[in-house]
Design an enzyme around this catalytic site. Structure first.
Site, short mmCIF file in Angstrom:
data_model
loop_
_atom_site.label_atom_id
_atom_site.label_comp_id
_atom_site.label_asym_id
_atom_site.label_seq_id
_atom_site.Cartn_x
_atom_site.Cartn_y
_atom_site.Cartn_z
N VAL A 198 0.84 -1.20 0.00
CA VAL A 198 0.00 0.00 0.00
C VAL A 198 0.87 1.25 0.00
O VAL A 198 0.57 2.25 -0.67
CB VAL A 198 -0.96 -0.01 1.21
CG1 VAL A 198 -1.61 1.36 1.40
CG2 VAL A 198 -2.03 -1.06 1.03
N GLU A 228 -2.18 5.70 -4.52
CA GLU A 228 -3.64 5.61 -4.69
C GLU A 228 -4.24 6.91 -5.23
O GLU A 228 -5.27 6.89 -5.91
CB GLU A 228 -4.30 5.26 -3.34
CG GLU A 228 -4.06 3.84 -2.87
CD GLU A 228 -2.73 3.69 -2.16
OE1 GLU A 228 -2.35 2.54 -1.87
OE2 GLU A 228 -2.06 4.71 -1.92
N ASP A 276 -5.72 21.66 -42.23
CA ASP A 276 -6.55 22.06 -43.36
C ASP A 276 -6.18 23.49 -43.74
O ASP A 276 -5.49 24.18 -42.99
CB ASP A 276 -8.03 21.96 -42.94
CG ASP A 276 -8.98 22.08 -44.11
OD1 ASP A 276 -8.52 21.95 -45.26
OD2 ASP A 276 -10.17 22.31 -43.88
N ASP A 290 -12.72 20.07 -40.37
CA ASP A 290 -14.03 20.65 -40.07
C ASP A 290 -15.18 19.89 -40.73
O ASP A 290 -16.33 20.13 -40.40
CB ASP A 290 -14.08 22.12 -40.50
CG ASP A 290 -13.76 22.31 -41.99
OD1 ASP A 290 -13.55 21.30 -42.69
OD2 ASP A 290 -13.72 23.47 -42.44
N ASP A 334 -13.16 14.71 -42.88
CA ASP A 334 -12.00 14.73 -41.99
C ASP A 334 -12.11 13.75 -40.83
O ASP A 334 -11.13 13.51 -40.12
CB ASP A 334 -11.79 16.14 -41.42
CG ASP A 334 -11.49 17.16 -42.49
OD1 ASP A 334 -10.66 16.87 -43.37
OD2 ASP A 334 -12.09 18.25 -42.46
N ASN A 336 6.13 7.97 -1.53
CA ASN A 336 5.92 6.52 -1.44
C ASN A 336 7.17 5.83 -0.89
O ASN A 336 7.09 4.93 -0.04
CB ASN A 336 5.57 5.93 -2.80
CG ASN A 336 4.11 6.19 -3.18
OD1 ASN A 336 3.82 6.60 -4.29
ND2 ASN A 336 3.18 5.95 -2.25
N GLU A 376 7.39 6.60 2.75
CA GLU A 376 6.50 5.73 3.54
C GLU A 376 7.12 4.35 3.72
O GLU A 376 6.98 3.71 4.79
CB GLU A 376 5.15 5.62 2.83
CG GLU A 376 4.33 6.90 2.84
CD GLU A 376 3.15 6.89 1.89
OE1 GLU A 376 2.34 7.82 1.92
OE2 GLU A 376 3.05 5.94 1.08
#
Length: 845
Positions: free
Chosen positions: A305, A310, A352, A666, A670, A732, A735
């Protein structure tokens, strides 16, 4: 012939589909009707049923996707797998330690996974929505001749051989050959991207034309802008050119963005590290510390963990959302969040021409009268601007020939100018032919109000434009019983019908020398990529009895020439230079003519050297992939008159060469390239719903400069995300140091699993977002695009986050141990006598 072609459906693809239409264009009408088993009276109901059974209905087949497989595909995202594992570990931790908070955290993590999957599912539907938008362009009913009677028939029941009646405003329901017409013009922009009305007539064509240049063919999904016509259907449904675009759109999958690839790479790396480190600590806990299996597993859960970020997906999404808000302030609306960063990594922009590089509005730039070349200022349909001879400003009242040019432009016209109306409409627009709109603007700049003149000079007759005559005439009643025919058209045609010319305030004979001078000037304008129109008049002392070309359009008095073009946007040249300095190559892909495309490209700096090339779609069609791939190594390229499949082919070959490709568009034509590109950019003002659905971003001002601004924003996003990623993985590793101390030093656990989750999901978000919103680094647009192998999270970032995390972790552990020692704890003891002091230490960590 039809039976042979339709019996093998594979024959309906590519060149074979086009060859059937070309055959229809180059065959005599009588012979084509015989081949299709029909006549000008139309098919009988019995034959219609046979054709429906043989050729199928005039619809486009839908490909259904399995919803379960769509959802299952989302679980291939390793970060989702990591989050699910983290949730499972949270549940296990909560159950084993009877901690409801851990169970609640697991629920929160699963909610994050659910939202991530839901977001991706929404993006998966873009191609399907694009197809549905395309199909809405096809009408529901059409006027069809059946057994000599006109019937309103559902379009799905139209079959090859049907005779269809077309009128102004109708959408064409199938690919067909014109057999009768009067002033028939169509708007092919849905297929070609170019909005100039295309005249259509019933003549037999030769076989040396490109498909969309055949003047006797109309195509499904296009619109009739003027006149009437009768056509015989050749191809229906999936076999039409429209159907081929739908097929391309369905078969084209939006590729994962570079950011998505980077996230997957980071997830794989994180997954491997978390699993390996977790297993190492499981081994240490069980065999070295001699914990029981349940405690060892719980310990491994805590280690894993601590190594799973997370909050990564949440912060990434929030960061990209904030960046998309910043881009919206620069006229770029983001549909797919990951495309924010993709734009920053672009190496090639396929753009274009009309409306992106140019204004998208025709403009009169020069006028030639009495041997003088007059300059017309101003851009687009905005009436502001003036007419100059050298440095002298001129108005219509200053010269009779200039006045006649302004009157003819205003009166021999069916367009209307529309001022800005607010609600997002910030510029002048026009209803009608773009060239005629430009002539109205020109007359206004000369001091002539076209609405007032139409009231003063009542129109009594009109001869519409026809491609066979190449001219248009409007007859008006003037003061004192005079009647004037104002004629505009191709210079060669008007010269052939003129006998006099206005020259320095007098009407004189049109001599061969003056004709040569006019022809030379018209050719000079054409070489500069201008569209050239000539103006002539004819006076009548009595009301003409018949408004026919033979009676009106002869014995004309030539007045002058007008040179028009769709001008480049004022800011485009600087934007192109800025992109090129940033190492980005720009390739123009347009449906316009080679001469016009090359001229505009040179004016804005897309091409500037002798090595530049302008390639036509016809040449591209006969070029192998190997040769085209070699051609794409050229730094300065323009592709003119390209078809939708050719645009997609160019995009795919560029991507195969390692390029990160952005495509602007457009029109319906396309949509395959927009979907196939790394990032598709649609036009907000002029773009069709199809293009907008297919794109990742939308330009609200249709301006190429906004793309370059978006590149700068995208590069800033990548730089800031890299800082954020290092920061996330740094804590991390920090930790993890708590669990290392627990194993190697035998200390109490300095950090509980619930604290790890709280840090990852709550505490880290504000500082992470602060990192992702930093301003761009100096010189960010002077460096080349980042290489494809440059990862957001690589070994360098991993090692940097590791040593910083270890240093930070060691410092906070020292702080924690110092707090614990105040409560009677000493190194080597696995408990702290005072529980409150223990909690103070873990809080400090």
């Amino acid at each position: 012939m039809m039976d042979d072609v339709f019996s093998d459906k594979s024959m309906q693809k590519g060149k074979d589909r086009s060859s059937l239409l070309i055959n229809g264009a180059t065959t005599k009408v009588e012979d084509l009707l015989n081949e299709l088993g029909t006549s000008e009276q139309g098919l009988t109901e019995d034959v219609v049923k046979e054709h429906l059974a043989k050729y199928g209905s005039n619809t486009y087949p839908e490909k259904k996707k399995n919803p379960f497989m769509i959802v299952w595909a989302q679980f291939k995202n390793l970060f989702n797998i990591l989050l699910i594992m983290a949730a499972a570990l949270s549940f296990i931790s909560g159950i084993m330690s009877n901690a409801q908070s851990s169970i609640n955290m697991g629920i929160v993590i699963l909610l994050i996974v659910f939202l991530s999957i839901l977001f991706n599912l929404i993006q998966e539907q873009r191609a399907e929505r694009a197809v549905r938008s395309i199909q809405q362009l096809v009408p529901m009913n059409a006027k069809v001749m059946r057994s000599g009677q006109e019937k309103l028939t559902p379009i799905q029941d139209i079959v090859p051989g049907d005779i269809i009646i077309l009128e102004e405003g109708d959408r064409v329901p199938a690919d067909a050959r014109v057999i009768n017409s009067f002033d028939l013009s169509v708007d092919n922009s849905a297929l070609t991207g170019e909005s100039d009305p295309q005249p259509r007539r019933s003549i037999e064509e030769s076989e040396d034309e490109e498909l969309f240049q055949y003047s006797n063919l109309v195509f499904a999904g296009t619109t009739v802008v003027s006149g009437t016509g009768t056509v015989v259907v050749i191809l229906t449904g999936e076999y039409t050119q429209f159907g081929s675009i739908i097929g391309l759109t369905r078969s084209t999958k939006a590729p994962p963005s570079p950011l998505q690839k980077d996230i997957n790479h980071a997830a794989r790396l994180n997954f491997i590290v978390a699993m390996l480190v977790g297993l190492v600590f499981l081994f240490a806990a069980y065999f070295i510390l001699h914990l029981d299996l349940a405690a060892s597993l719980l310990f491994m859960i805590g280690v894993m963990v601590s190594l799973v970020p997370e909050g990564f997906q949440i912060i990434m999404t929030l960061s990209l959302a904030l960046s998309s808000v910043a881009m919206s302030k620069r006229n770029v609306v983001v549909k797919r969040l990951a495309s924010v960063e993709t734009l920053g990594s672009v190496t090639t922009i396929c753009t274009d021409k009309t409306g992106t590089i140019t204004e998208g509005q025709m403009t009169a730039r020069w006028m030639w009268i009495s041997g003088d070349r007059l300059k017309i200022t101003g851009e687009g349909y905005e009436p502001g601007g003036m007419v100059f001879l050298d440095e002298k400003k001129l108005m219509a009242s200053d010269r009779e020939d200039l006045q006649l040019m302004a009157y003819a432009s205003a009166l021999d016209n069916t367009a209307t100018l529309v001022p800005p109306l607010g609600h997002g409409k910030s510029r002048w627009t026009a209803v009608g032919d773009p060239t005629e709109a430009a002539l109205l603007v020109m007359s206004t700049k000369c001091g002539v109000n076209y609405k007032d003149e139409l009231k003063k000079k009542k129109r009594i007759g009109m001869i519409p434009f026809e491609s066979s005559r190449k001219m248009m005439t409007s007859v008006h009643e003037e003061d004192e019983g005079r009647y004037v025919a104002y004629v505009k058209g191709a210079s060669a045609e008007l010269l052939a019908r003129s006998i006099n010319i206005y020259w320095n305030g007098k009407i004189i004979p049109l001599t061969p020398d003056i004709k040569e001078q006019i022809t030379t000037q018209a050719d000079s304008f054409a070489r500069e990529a201008f569209r050239v129109l000539a103006i002539a008049v004819r006076n009548f002392s009595e009301v003409p009895t018949h408004f026919e070309s033979e009676k009106i359009e002869n014995q004309l008095t030539f007045v002058g020439l007008i040179a028009l073009y769709d001008p480049p946007r004022a800011e485009t040249k600087d934007a192109v230079a800025k992109a090129q300095h940033a190492g980005i190559r720009i390739i123009m892909l347009t449906g316009d003519h080679e001469l016009t495309a090359g001229s505009i490209a040179r004016k804005v700096g897309i091409i500037s050297t002798d090595d530049s090339q302008v390639i036509s779609g016809h040449a591209l069609e006969n070029m192998s992939d190997e040769n085209l791939s070699l051609l794409l190594d050229n730094k300065e390229l323009v592709f003119a008159r390209v078809a939708p499949a050719q645009k997609l082919r160019i995009v795919n070959l560029l991507k195969s060469k390692g390029e990160t490709v952005a495509v602007t568009g457009d029109g319906v034509n396309d949509s395959p390239a927009l979907l196939g590109a790394d990032i598709g950019i649609a036009m907000g003002l002029t773009g069709t719903d199809v293009a907008k659905e297919s794109a990742d971003m939308i330009l609200m001002d249709d301006n190429f400069a906004s793309i370059v601004n978006g590149v700068e924003e995208g590069r800033t996003v990548f730089d800031n995300l890299r800082k954020f990623v290092v920061y996330v993985f740094t804590h991390n590793w920090g930790e993890l140091m708590a669990f290392v101390a627990f194993v190697l030093l035998g200390t109490p656990l300095p950090l509980a699993i619930i604290q790890v989750l709280a840090i990852d999901l709550l505490m880290e978000i504000p500082p992470s977002l602060a990192l992702t919103t930093e301003p761009p680094e100096p010189g960010i647009m002077l460096r080349p695009p980042r290489p494809k192998d440059s990862r957001l999270f690589n070994i360098s970032a991993l090692s940097r986050s590791m040593y910083i995390g270890i240093i930070v972790g060691a410092y906070v552990l020292f702080w924690c141990f110092n707090i614990w020692s105040g409560g009677g704890w000493s190194l080597g003891s696995n408990t702290v006598p005072d529980h409150d002091i223990y909690l103070q230490g873990t809080t400090a960590v």
